[in-house]
Design a protein around this motif. Sequence first.
Motif, mmCIF file in Angstrom:
data_model
loop_
_atom_site.group_PDB
_atom_site.id
_atom_site.type_symbol
_atom_site.label_atom_id
_atom_site.label_comp_id
_atom_site.label_asym_id
_atom_site.label_seq_id
_atom_site.Cartn_x
_atom_site.Cartn_y
_atom_site.Cartn_z
ATOM 1 N N VAL A 316 34.164 -40.435 55.878
ATOM 2 C CA VAL A 316 33.284 -39.497 55.174
ATOM 3 C C VAL A 316 33.522 -38.068 55.656
ATOM 4 C CG1 VAL A 316 30.881 -38.868 54.709
ATOM 5 C CG2 VAL A 316 31.551 -41.274 54.750
ATOM 6 N N GLY A 317 33.717 -37.895 56.958
ATOM 7 C CA GLY A 317 34.011 -36.573 57.480
ATOM 8 C C GLY A 317 35.342 -36.037 56.986
ATOM 9 N N LEU A 318 36.362 -36.897 56.950
ATOM 10 C CA LEU A 318 37.673 -36.493 56.461
ATOM 11 C C LEU A 318 37.619 -36.078 54.998
ATOM 12 C CD1 LEU A 318 39.798 -39.328 58.145
ATOM 13 C CD2 LEU A 318 39.810 -36.898 58.768
ATOM 14 N N MET A 319 36.896 -36.855 54.189
ATOM 15 C CA MET A 319 36.769 -36.506 52.772
ATOM 16 C C MET A 319 35.961 -35.230 52.596
ATOM 17 S SD MET A 319 36.188 -40.281 51.028
ATOM 18 C CE MET A 319 36.211 -39.633 49.343
ATOM 19 N N ALA A 320 34.940 -35.036 53.412
ATOM 20 C CA ALA A 320 34.135 -33.824 53.333
ATOM 21 C C ALA A 320 34.972 -32.586 53.631
ATOM 22 C CB ALA A 320 32.957 -33.900 54.293
ATOM 23 N N ASN A 321 35.912 -32.710 54.572
ATOM 24 C CA ASN A 321 36.821 -31.597 54.858
ATOM 25 C C ASN A 321 37.593 -31.181 53.618
ATOM 26 O OD1 ASN A 321 36.254 -31.172 57.567
ATOM 27 N ND2 ASN A 321 37.733 -32.701 58.264
ATOM 28 N N GLU A 322 38.080 -32.191 52.898
ATOM 29 C CA GLU A 322 38.846 -31.903 51.683
ATOM 30 C C GLU A 322 37.956 -31.287 50.603
ATOM 31 O OE1 GLU A 322 42.106 -32.339 51.450
ATOM 32 O OE2 GLU A 322 42.310 -33.248 53.430
ATOM 33 N N ILE A 323 36.769 -31.845 50.435
ATOM 34 C CA ILE A 323 35.855 -31.358 49.395
ATOM 35 C C ILE A 323 35.382 -29.946 49.698
ATOM 36 C CG2 ILE A 323 33.593 -31.756 48.324
ATOM 37 C CD1 ILE A 323 34.092 -34.778 48.830
ATOM 38 N N ALA A 324 35.096 -29.662 50.965
ATOM 39 C CA ALA A 324 34.621 -28.327 51.347
ATOM 40 C C ALA A 324 35.658 -27.252 51.069
ATOM 41 C CB ALA A 324 34.242 -28.314 52.829
ATOM 42 N N GLY A 325 36.926 -27.640 51.007
ATOM 43 C CA GLY A 325 37.979 -26.663 50.753
ATOM 44 C C GLY A 325 38.191 -26.345 49.290
ATOM 45 N N ILE A 326 37.438 -27.004 48.380
ATOM 46 C CA ILE A 326 37.622 -26.747 46.948
ATOM 47 C C ILE A 326 37.217 -25.322 46.600
ATOM 48 C CG2 ILE A 326 36.882 -27.397 44.624
ATOM 49 C CD1 ILE A 326 36.582 -30.269 45.633
ATOM 50 N N ASN A 327 35.983 -24.951 46.958
ATOM 51 C CA ASN A 327 35.486 -23.589 46.743
ATOM 52 C C ASN A 327 34.221 -23.378 47.563
ATOM 53 O OD1 ASN A 327 33.246 -24.685 45.232
ATOM 54 N ND2 ASN A 327 34.538 -24.732 43.395
ATOM 55 N N GLY A 328 33.651 -22.189 47.464
ATOM 56 C CA GLY A 328 32.472 -21.844 48.255
ATOM 57 C C GLY A 328 31.267 -22.703 47.948
ATOM 58 N N PHE A 329 31.094 -23.112 46.688
ATOM 59 C CA PHE A 329 29.953 -23.944 46.316
ATOM 60 C C PHE A 329 29.995 -25.275 47.065
ATOM 61 C CE2 PHE A 329 28.470 -27.492 43.634
ATOM 62 C CZ PHE A 329 27.121 -27.176 43.567
ATOM 63 N N PHE A 330 31.152 -25.955 47.000
ATOM 64 C CA PHE A 330 31.276 -27.236 47.680
ATOM 65 C C PHE A 330 31.181 -27.081 49.194
ATOM 66 C CE2 PHE A 330 33.071 -28.591 43.601
ATOM 67 C CZ PHE A 330 32.487 -29.836 43.478
ATOM 68 N N TYR A 331 31.655 -25.953 49.709
ATOM 69 C CA TYR A 331 31.563 -25.695 51.141
ATOM 70 C C TYR A 331 30.112 -25.747 51.606
ATOM 71 C CZ TYR A 331 31.727 -23.045 55.535
ATOM 72 O OH TYR A 331 31.578 -22.643 56.836
ATOM 73 N N TRP A 332 29.239 -25.007 50.913
ATOM 74 C CA TRP A 332 27.832 -24.951 51.340
ATOM 75 C C TRP A 332 27.084 -26.239 51.010
ATOM 76 C CZ3 TRP A 332 25.992 -22.059 54.891
ATOM 77 C CH2 TRP A 332 26.622 -20.841 55.181
ATOM 78 N N VAL A 333 27.455 -26.885 49.916
ATOM 79 C CA VAL A 333 26.820 -28.161 49.597
ATOM 80 C C VAL A 333 27.152 -29.196 50.672
ATOM 81 C CG1 VAL A 333 26.799 -30.120 48.018
ATOM 82 C CG2 VAL A 333 26.636 -27.810 47.119
ATOM 83 N N MET A 334 28.395 -29.183 51.159
ATOM 84 C CA MET A 334 28.773 -30.131 52.206
ATOM 85 C C MET A 334 28.000 -29.864 53.495
ATOM 86 S SD MET A 334 30.829 -32.473 51.110
ATOM 87 C CE MET A 334 29.738 -32.403 49.675
ATOM 88 N N ILE A 335 27.783 -28.595 53.823
ATOM 89 C CA ILE A 335 26.987 -28.276 55.008
ATOM 90 C C ILE A 335 25.574 -28.825 54.864
ATOM 91 C CG2 ILE A 335 25.964 -26.428 56.392
ATOM 92 C CD1 ILE A 335 28.345 -24.706 55.741
ATOM 93 N N ILE A 336 24.940 -28.538 53.728
ATOM 94 C CA ILE A 336 23.566 -28.992 53.496
ATOM 95 C C ILE A 336 23.509 -30.514 53.444
ATOM 96 C CG2 ILE A 336 21.653 -28.956 51.850
ATOM 97 C CD1 ILE A 336 22.617 -26.128 51.039
ATOM 98 N N PHE A 337 24.527 -31.112 52.809
ATOM 99 C CA PHE A 337 24.570 -32.561 52.665
ATOM 100 C C PHE A 337 24.687 -33.254 54.019
ATOM 101 C CE2 PHE A 337 27.380 -36.354 51.644
ATOM 102 C CZ PHE A 337 26.328 -37.150 51.241
ATOM 103 N N PHE A 338 25.571 -32.743 54.870
ATOM 104 C CA PHE A 338 25.724 -33.375 56.174
ATOM 105 C C PHE A 338 24.511 -33.135 57.056
ATOM 106 C CE2 PHE A 338 29.849 -34.501 54.931
ATOM 107 C CZ PHE A 338 30.302 -35.454 55.836
ATOM 108 N N GLY A 339 23.855 -32.006 56.883
ATOM 109 C CA GLY A 339 22.578 -31.828 57.565
ATOM 110 C C GLY A 339 21.562 -32.844 57.090
ATOM 111 N N ALA A 340 21.587 -33.123 55.772
ATOM 112 C CA ALA A 340 20.666 -34.113 55.204
ATOM 113 C C ALA A 340 20.985 -35.514 55.709
ATOM 114 C CB ALA A 340 20.739 -34.081 53.677
#
Length: 498
Positions: A316-340
């Motif tokens: 999940v962490g490895l995939m999140a790294n890839e997703i966060a690199g798509i654009n700024g929206f996914f970057y912040w969503v991944m931060i909030i999501f992993f906090g959740a």
Amino acid sequence: MSDLVFAGLDGVLILSAYAIVMLLIGYFSGRGDKTLHDSLSNYYLAGKNLGIVALFFTLYATQYSGNTIIGYAPTAYRTGFSWLQSISFMTIIIGVYLLFAPRMYVVSKKMNFITPADWIAHRFKSKSVTILAVVLMLWGLGNYLLEQLVAIGHAASSLTGGTIPYQVAVIAFVLVMLIYEWLGGMKAVAFTDVMQGLVLMVGIVIFLVGAVYLVGGDISSATQYIATNEPAKLGVPDMMTSINWFSMLLLVGLGAAIYPHAVQRIFAADSERTLKRSFSRMAWMPPITTGLVFVIGILGIALIPNLDTTGSEQLVGLMANEIAGINGFFYWVMIIFFGAIVAAIVSTADSVLLSFSSIVSNDIYGRFINPKAPEKKKVMVGKVTGVVAVGLLLWIAWNPPATLYEIFVLKFELLVQVFPAFVLGLYWKRMAAQPVFWGMLAGAIIAGVLTWTGYKTVFGIHGGVIGLAANFFIAVVGSYLVPLTVEKEAELKKIDLA
């Protein structure tokens, strides 16, 4: 989870924000309620006044946690499409709930139950049955709490890129959990469940959208990759896997439905109608939650191939790294999501700890040690015991004994042995205390011996299921051999069992 590209200061800030929100929820849940800490019902069951929104989300948080994501996706990655069983056993849990929850609610309201052991004690009038059931329930809760503590440390450490070490992360969030639970009891737990449940649902969907985008926008391309490179994960399961699948359905479907903290949510509903409406909505959650997590794991096979068992635990962490690199929206969503995810794990842990404390205070201290103690003292005993239990489990969590999935399976082996007494005893008036005790004991011994000697499955069947079969046989046959006296039949009529 692996270290995330967005980990560091951003992760620390998000975790700090979640921690502050949880503490505020605890403070406002307990503020102004002078009876909260003086009553077992108010503290452990929110005064039996949970409405549909709070009840639904606290049931949701009981069945799912952040660990569902970081634990189930790697299992799908390793086993392939046979992990569809995760959707099945989550669905079966709801069916089992509906089998007994409405009737149990009516009886609990009538008899003012606080814990599941209240029902066992009331139904069988046997100290030996009650004590054994309490021990098995505490085993399940302690094991489940250990699982959550391990997950908290890994998730928080990963989100902060190691800025917050594993041990520090566990201690910090355990303190947050203890504080807000101490302040607000079940009310605080239920309201934090609402917060984490909403964020988790949205986060899973966006995570899946990002994963689909990364595999080219077509899920079929992932299955084509699996068919070409790892066909065993796509093929029809062999006989042993199929047997293991059905064994898991029984083990989890029956065991999870009688989680003590889940049963206490049944007791906490403000009405039978609210309870039924909550469960009708919960029926949609397995495909929406576990189903989407399953798809994430399958997509991971194509997105990040050839991970070994240890590496797949970081999926999940490895995939999140890839997703966060798509654009700024996914970057912040991944931060909030992993906090959740971290908040969701904490929220599940608080439910387990609250139930653990209630059983100690009500069923051990209040029932056997000091029956005449005022409820305020019982509540305090439960709080202190919870702190001590967490301290012991923290010591174990420094060196976690297995992967998260293995810990998950282990807790059901003994807990499920309570099922015949708890559910069959609700409907069958002939069920008698002595055979119930020997059935539970035999089932627990069989399951425990098989588990601890390394035989987690025998021909694909879990040790807990083998023990449960022996448990049912002894309890049912033995109860037929015990005559139903006039006095016992009259007693059962009082709780609508005759």
